[in-house]
Design an enzyme around this catalytic site. Structure first.
Site, mmCIF file in Angstrom:
data_model
loop_
_atom_site.group_PDB
_atom_site.id
_atom_site.type_symbol
_atom_site.label_atom_id
_atom_site.label_comp_id
_atom_site.label_asym_id
_atom_site.label_seq_id
_atom_site.Cartn_x
_atom_site.Cartn_y
_atom_site.Cartn_z
ATOM 1 N N LYS A 166 2.207 -6.580 8.419
ATOM 2 C CA LYS A 166 1.208 -7.564 7.242
ATOM 3 C C LYS A 166 0.913 -8.750 7.590
ATOM 4 O O LYS A 166 1.627 -9.395 9.176
ATOM 5 C CB LYS A 166 1.901 -7.133 6.239
ATOM 6 C CG LYS A 166 2.203 -5.179 5.997
ATOM 7 C CD LYS A 166 2.734 -5.513 4.709
ATOM 8 C CE LYS A 166 3.151 -3.970 4.054
ATOM 9 N NZ LYS A 166 3.583 -3.482 2.600
ATOM 10 N N GLU B 272 -2.458 8.756 8.278
ATOM 11 C CA GLU B 272 -2.124 7.032 8.491
ATOM 12 C C GLU B 272 -2.700 7.063 10.086
ATOM 13 O O GLU B 272 -4.402 5.432 9.560
ATOM 14 C CB GLU B 272 -0.688 5.971 8.343
ATOM 15 C CG GLU B 272 -0.307 5.658 6.869
ATOM 16 C CD GLU B 272 0.584 5.529 6.433
ATOM 17 O OE1 GLU B 272 1.402 4.890 7.234
ATOM 18 O OE2 GLU B 272 1.049 5.598 5.355
ATOM 19 N N TYR C 193 -3.478 3.059 0.597
ATOM 20 C CA TYR C 193 -2.341 2.739 -0.162
ATOM 21 C C TYR C 193 -3.380 3.990 -1.208
ATOM 22 O O TYR C 193 -2.744 3.305 -2.029
ATOM 23 C CB TYR C 193 -2.539 1.260 -0.852
ATOM 24 C CG TYR C 193 -2.029 0.839 0.197
ATOM 25 C CD1 TYR C 193 -0.813 1.028 0.426
ATOM 26 C CD2 TYR C 193 -2.532 -1.186 1.164
ATOM 27 C CE1 TYR C 193 -0.101 -0.313 1.180
ATOM 28 C CE2 TYR C 193 -1.406 -1.440 1.455
ATOM 29 C CZ TYR C 193 -0.006 -1.085 1.675
ATOM 30 O OH TYR C 193 0.218 -1.923 2.703
ATOM 31 N N HIS D 147 5.020 -2.217 7.569
ATOM 32 C CA HIS D 147 4.469 -0.642 6.485
ATOM 33 C C HIS D 147 4.635 0.016 8.110
ATOM 34 O O HIS D 147 4.634 -0.290 9.019
ATOM 35 C CB HIS D 147 3.001 -0.885 6.620
ATOM 36 C CG HIS D 147 2.727 0.888 6.298
ATOM 37 N ND1 HIS D 147 3.486 1.146 4.901
ATOM 38 C CD2 HIS D 147 2.770 1.551 6.493
ATOM 39 C CE1 HIS D 147 2.841 2.208 5.068
ATOM 40 N NE2 HIS D 147 2.506 2.708 6.385
HETATM 41 P P1 CMP Z 1 4.726 -0.387 1.966
HETATM 42 O O1 CMP Z 1 5.921 0.129 1.342
HETATM 43 O O2 CMP Z 1 4.556 -0.718 2.766
HETATM 44 O O3 CMP Z 1 3.171 0.125 0.870
HETATM 45 C C1 CMP Z 1 2.998 0.146 -0.367
HETATM 46 C C2 CMP Z 1 3.542 -1.421 -0.906
HETATM 47 O O4 CMP Z 1 3.129 -1.924 -2.304
HETATM 48 C C3 CMP Z 1 4.909 -1.572 -0.663
HETATM 49 O O5 CMP Z 1 4.889 -1.874 0.920
HETATM 50 C C4 CMP Z 1 4.429 -3.246 -0.996
HETATM 51 O O6 CMP Z 1 3.938 -4.327 -0.499
HETATM 52 C C5 CMP Z 1 4.030 -3.096 -1.777
HETATM 53 N N1 CMP Z 1 4.537 -2.750 -3.490
HETATM 54 C C6 CMP Z 1 5.491 -1.852 -3.753
HETATM 55 N N2 CMP Z 1 5.969 -2.796 -5.074
HETATM 56 C C7 CMP Z 1 5.160 -3.491 -5.775
HETATM 57 C C8 CMP Z 1 5.273 -4.290 -6.578
HETATM 58 N N3 CMP Z 1 6.079 -4.412 -7.790
HETATM 59 N N4 CMP Z 1 4.551 -5.871 -6.332
HETATM 60 C C9 CMP Z 1 3.656 -6.186 -5.207
HETATM 61 N N5 CMP Z 1 4.375 -5.064 -4.605
HETATM 62 C C10 CMP Z 1 3.908 -3.854 -4.220
#
Ligand code: CMP
Length: 143
Positions: A9, A126, A49, A115
């Site tokens: 990221k 993806e 997302y 990710h």
């Molecule tokens: P990732 O698992 O790559 O994909 C979903 C993303 O959402 C996760 O990483 C985090 O970066 C983001 N994410 C999940 N929960 C939160 C949260 N409570 N606040 C901000 N970002 C979040």
């Protein structure tokens, strides 16, 4: 051969972690079959997302992931999806064990470095969102 989509990221790229993170997956025994440094579009981010569309942090998530270059990668290997997720660690860095990428490099959930796809279906979707089929290369000696 199983494939997964991994993406360093903007925070990981800005911090100069590309080389160290790629090294971890090479050391594990996976093969990199596609990669590019890119700024992703808002549309790609929203597709990526989509499952979080209703979450309160969705806007922030899209803003963050489009805020600078990411390093998008496709890796192959046996059980690469589950094993790379284990190497990445839990989403919340407070729960991510030391030795995992997030355990070693991340402090905040939003800025969590990398990710990784969580299932074969996600990986396929993806990969297609970020790579054309011809951008994925074959090795002479697969694992
Ligand atoms: P990732 O698992 O790559 O994909 C979903 C993303 O959402 C996760 O990483 C985090 O970066 C983001 N994410 C999940 N929960 C939160 C949260 N409570 N606040 C901000 N970002 C979040």
């Amino acid at each position: 051969m199983e494939k997964t989509f991994l993406m360093i990221k903007p925070d990981g790229v800005q911090r100069g972690l590309i080389g160290r993170l790629v090294q971890r997956f090479e050391d594990k025994g996976f093969q990199l079959i596609g990669s590019k440094l890119m700024v992703i579009t808002k549309e790609q981010a929203e597709t990526h997302y989509a499952e979080h569309k209703e979450k309160p942090f969705f806007g922030e998530l899209v803003q963050f992931i489009t805020s600078g270059p990411v390093f998008a990668m496709v890796w192959q290997g046996d059980n690469v999806i589950a094993l790379s997720r284990a190497m990445i660690g839990k989403t919340n860095p407070l729960d991510a064990a030391p030795g995992t990428i997030r355990g070693d490099y991340a402090v905040h959930t939003g800025n969590n470095i990398i990710h990784g796809s969580d299932s074969p279906e996600s990986a396929e979707r993806e990969i297609a969102n970020f790579f054309k089929p011809e951008e994925l290369l074959a090795y002479d000696r697969p694992l």
